[in-house]
Design an enzyme around this catalytic site. Structure first.
Site, PDB file in Angstrom:
ATOM      1  N   ARG A  97       0.874  -1.079  -0.147  1.00 21.92           N
ATOM      2  CA  ARG A  97      -0.026   0.066  -0.008  1.00 21.92           C
ATOM      3  C   ARG A  97       0.942   1.418   0.043  1.00 21.92           C
ATOM      4  O   ARG A  97       1.306   1.727   1.053  1.00 21.92           O
ATOM      5  CB  ARG A  97      -0.837   0.068   1.357  1.00 21.92           C
ATOM      6  CG  ARG A  97      -1.745   1.082   1.340  1.00 21.92           C
ATOM      7  CD  ARG A  97      -2.788   1.255   2.457  1.00 21.92           C
ATOM      8  NE  ARG A  97      -3.608   2.327   2.668  1.00 21.92           N
ATOM      9  CZ  ARG A  97      -3.008   3.249   3.585  1.00 21.92           C
ATOM     10  NH1 ARG A  97      -1.878   3.337   3.623  1.00 21.92           N
ATOM     11  NH2 ARG A  97      -4.064   4.468   3.648  1.00 21.92           N
TER      12      ARG A  97
ATOM     13  N   SER B 201     -12.801  -2.573   1.181  1.00 22.46           N
ATOM     14  CA  SER B 201     -13.138  -1.846   2.566  1.00 22.46           C
ATOM     15  C   SER B 201     -14.471  -1.996   2.788  1.00 22.46           C
ATOM     16  O   SER B 201     -15.287  -1.272   1.699  1.00 22.46           O
ATOM     17  CB  SER B 201     -12.384  -0.562   2.473  1.00 22.46           C
ATOM     18  OG  SER B 201     -10.932  -0.521   2.039  1.00 22.46           O
TER      19      SER B 201
ATOM     20  N   LYS C  88      -3.783   6.357   8.598  1.00 23.55           N
ATOM     21  CA  LYS C  88      -4.616   6.649   7.510  1.00 23.55           C
ATOM     22  C   LYS C  88      -5.435   7.996   8.051  1.00 23.55           C
ATOM     23  O   LYS C  88      -6.226   7.909   8.922  1.00 23.55           O
ATOM     24  CB  LYS C  88      -5.750   5.597   7.226  1.00 23.55           C
ATOM     25  CG  LYS C  88      -6.762   5.760   6.090  1.00 23.55           C
ATOM     26  CD  LYS C  88      -7.362   4.713   5.883  1.00 23.55           C
ATOM     27  CE  LYS C  88      -8.596   4.720   4.793  1.00 23.55           C
ATOM     28  NZ  LYS C  88      -7.993   5.404   3.581  1.00 23.55           N
TER      29      LYS C  88
HETATM   30  N1  LIG Z   1      -5.693  -0.847   2.463  1.00 23.54           N
HETATM   31  C1  LIG Z   1      -6.703  -1.361   3.278  1.00 23.54           C
HETATM   32  N2  LIG Z   1      -6.766  -2.876   3.489  1.00 23.54           N
HETATM   33  C2  LIG Z   1      -7.582  -3.525   4.240  1.00 23.54           C
HETATM   34  C3  LIG Z   1      -7.349  -4.702   4.834  1.00 23.54           C
HETATM   35  F1  LIG Z   1      -8.147  -5.406   3.904  1.00 23.54           F
HETATM   36  F2  LIG Z   1      -6.079  -5.099   4.804  1.00 23.54           F
HETATM   37  F3  LIG Z   1      -7.687  -4.770   5.902  1.00 23.54           F
HETATM   38  N3  LIG Z   1      -8.528  -2.621   4.691  1.00 23.54           N
HETATM   39  C4  LIG Z   1      -8.733  -1.167   4.358  1.00 23.54           C
HETATM   40  C5  LIG Z   1      -7.817  -0.555   3.736  1.00 23.54           C
HETATM   41  C6  LIG Z   1      -7.903   0.865   3.067  1.00 23.54           C
HETATM   42  O1  LIG Z   1      -7.514   1.125   2.071  1.00 23.54           O
HETATM   43  P1  LIG Z   1      -7.157   2.352   1.443  1.00 23.54           P
HETATM   44  O2  LIG Z   1      -7.083   2.436  -0.080  1.00 23.54           O
HETATM   45  O3  LIG Z   1      -6.204   3.019   2.480  1.00 23.54           O
HETATM   46  O4  LIG Z   1      -8.500   3.271   1.795  1.00 23.54           O
HETATM   47  P2  LIG Z   1     -10.032   3.093   1.005  1.00 23.54           P
HETATM   48  O5  LIG Z   1     -10.539   2.128   1.853  1.00 23.54           O
HETATM   49  O6  LIG Z   1     -10.682   4.363   1.404  1.00 23.54           O
HETATM   50  O7  LIG Z   1      -9.686   2.784  -0.457  1.00 23.54           O
END
Ligand SMILES: Nc1nc(C(F)(F)F)ncc1COP(=O)(O)OP(=O)(O)O
Ligand SMILES: [Mg+2]
Length: 214
Positions: free
Chosen positions: A40, A111, A140
Site C-alpha cells: 500500500r 474496504s 490513515k
Molecule cells: N488498504 C486497506 N486494507 C485493508 C485490509 F483489507 F487489509 F484490512 N482494509 C482497508 C484498507 C484501506 O484502503 P485505503 O486505500 O487506504 O482506503 P480506502 O478503503 O478508502 O480505499
C-alpha cells in the site's frame, strides 16, 4: 492455504510506513508469521513510477519465497501487470464489478465500514472484507470514524460469513477484541512496520484467540 487462513495476520505496508528498508521489514515480518501481505504505497512521501514498481517487484519476490499471497492496494492495473495474487479496493475506488471482470479469479478485497457496505461487497463478488477503523489510527489520515470491533459482530449477526479482517490501530494488546468479535484475522500497518521484531507476539495473539473460540 485457504484465504480465511491466509487472513490471520495480514501485513499492510508501503515505504512511507517504514523507518528502514521495506524489504528487510517484510522479510522479518514474514519470518515472524505474517500470512498475507498488501503493498500500500500511498500518502505523502510515497514512491511513484519506476522506483515504486521496483520496490513492488522486490516485495513480491520476498512473498513468493515465503509462499504468502501478495496483494496490491488500489492500483488494479499494476496488480495485473505484475501478476499479483489480488487487489484491495475501497468504496471510492473503481467499481467492484468492473474490477472483478479484470481480475478473473484473483483475490479481491473490499474496504467495508458498515453492514450495508459489507452486504453490497458480498453481492458484488468480494472475496474478503477489510473492516475498520477498529481503533484510533495515525496511519490513515482520511479514515472514517472509529467503529470498534462491534461492527464485525453486527456483520456476523446479519449473517455475513465472508472472510473478514479488522484494520485500524490493532496491536498485541487489543488483537483479541477484534478476533472475539468474529474476525478471521487482523490487518496491521504500524504495529509491524515500526516493530517487525514483535510480529510473532501478534501472531500468537491471533492464534490464542482462535483456539479459545473453539
Ligand atoms: N488498504 C486497506 N486494507 C485493508 C485490509 F483489507 F487489509 F484490512 N482494509 C482497508 C484498507 C484501506 O484502503 P485505503 O486505500 O487506504 O482506503 P480506502 O478503503 O478508502 O480505499
Ligand atoms: Mg483504496
Amino acid at each position: 492455504m485457504n484465504l480465511r487462513d491466509s487472513l490471520k495476520l495480514y501485513f499492510v505496508m508501503g515505504s512511507q510506513n517504514c523507518e528502514r528498508s521495506p524489504v528487510d521489514v517484510l522479510e522479518e515480518a514474514l519470518s515472524g508469521g505474517v500470512t498475507m501481505f498488501q503493498f500500500r504505497e500511498k500518502g505523502n512521501r510515497c514512491l511513484e513510477g519506476k522506483p515504486m514498481m521496483e520496490l513492488a517487484l522486490e516485495l513480491q519476490h520476498v512473498c513468493q519465497k515465503y509462499r504468502v499471497p501478495f496483494i496490491i492496494n488500489d492500483d488494479v492495473e499494476l496488480a495485473l501487470k505484475m501478476g499479483a495474487d489480488g487487489v484491495h479496493i475501497g468504496q471510492e475506488d473503481e467499481s467492484i464489478g468492473a474490477v472483478r471482470k479484470k481480475l478473473g479469479d484473483k483475490i479481491l478485497g473490499i474496504s467495508a465500514h458498515n453492514v450495508r457496505e459489507a452486504q453490497l461487497a458480498l453481492e458484488s463478488g468480494a472475496d474478503y472484507l477489510g473492516v475498520g477503523p477498529m481503533f484510533q489510527t495515525t496511519t490513515k489520515n482520511d479514515c472514517r470514524p472509529v467503529q470498534g470491533p462491534k461492527v464485525i459482530e453486527s456483520m456476523r449477526k446479519m449473517g455475513i460469513r465472508l472472510p473478514v479482517v479488522g484494520i485500524g490501530g490493532i496491536h498485541s494488546g487489543n488483537v483479541h477484541k477484534v478476533m472475539e468479535a468474529g474476525s478471521d484475522g487482523v490487518a496491521v500497518i504500524s504495529a509491524i512496520s515500526k516493530h517487525p521484531e514483535r510480529t510473532h507476539t501478534l501472531f500468537q495473539g491471533v492464534q490464542d484467540s482462535l483456539l479459545k473460540s473453539f
